[in-house]
Design a protein around this motif. Sequence first.
Motif: not given
Length: 434
Positions: A376-398
Amino acid sequence: MPIWNKEAECASSEARQKLQLDRLQKTVERVYSRVPFYRERLDRAGVNPDSITSLKDIARLPFTSKDDLRQTYPYGLLACDPADLVEIHTSSGTTGTPVVGAYTALDIDMWSDVMARTLSMAGCEKGDTVQNGYGYGLFTGGLGVHYGARRIGANIIPISAGNTRRQLMIMRDFGTTLLTCTPSYSLFLAEAALEEGIDFRTLPLKAGCFGAEPWSENMRVEIESKLNISAHDIYGLTELIGPGVASECEHKNGQHFNEDYFYPEIVNPETGEVLPDGEKGELIITSLQREGTPLLRYRTRDITYLMREACPCGRTSVRIHRLLGRTDDMMIIRGVNCFPSQIENVLMRIEGTQPHYQIVIDRGATHLDEIEVQVEVEQAIFSDVTRAMEQLRKRIHNELKSELGISAHIKLVEPRSIARSEGKAQRIIDKRSL
Ligand code: DLL
């Protein structure tokens, strides 16, 4: 912080070892004479009660496994007259035949003492109000905490697990000062409090004793800030007594082991070889004063190490490091071994993630293991532009890739979309074994 039983908890090592040897000899004598299962095991190992002349001789005793407990269900390991039993607990049995702990009055007395020590380490005294959110029933959490709080003379609210809104109402109305429940449930309470408009900073709650499931240092930080309390790790298992085997004092640097009642060893889980202090391995526990169901060298499958450096609190007992995983929940993903706790550690240190996650393992069309980490991610990130989500996803993956060597699919999910549990959280869904 109060020290409940100074004589036992602050004993010199000579005094403690003398007591341990005496109790070990009596335990071996007890099971040899009363439990046919153990007599046969000990005979096979060429050991009898007279063979135990020093604590080192414990390494000559055979191990006891969870399978042994299941095969002797329900009363095959009983070492007392059945008429002397006063209470029974069992594990939930979700993964097979339940394991049984049978208690005499003396066993309950000992349990009350170790649980009074546990709660005292979190600052509990007469005059405190303990809200006990562990399940009452066959699970040991509820009654274990109950007996400890009774022994201290604290005011106990036996609310048991679940009923979140009521928990919050009771906490506010009765001025709860100490909370006991699983760590994941404490965070669920924090979320629900936000919705109810309850601010923990306005409540008298000061501490909590959390255990029964794995949690991380980062999760402690979350709990302490969200509930505005001091959060203590407490450890135990049904087979040995329930909670009360080890717990953290105010320094939170490993859990003090109640060595006068339980003898810890760390072994290499593959070879059974005893490892020196400080080395990671499987925790083995021998009960030293159990009457109902004493156990010799029980294989807990929990992974930790022993810490013998002096603790500033004044207790002299050996400590176990926060549990590092289990030999049996170790996930093997395409040949790489890893524990859910390692994944949790990575997730929790990344800004924007919430302490609610699930790990799904499956075999894809290629028959190779695939792992998906849903967090689960913070609501602010979840409703943010897809770019922030994508960055977070990549960071966790890496970070998972560089730290654990696994390549996971990361699925960021909305706050509150992962099922909450009132008891132990289910972190892993392994579809491969279905
Ligand atoms: O969970 C007893 C307990 C109740 C402990 C309340 C603490 C608080 P079982 O259901 O038999 O007993 O599960 C025992 O849970 O072998 C560990 O793998 C895990 N466990 C218990 N405490 C912790 C902890 C109770 N503090 C099994 N950290 C044990 C990590 C824990 N894992």
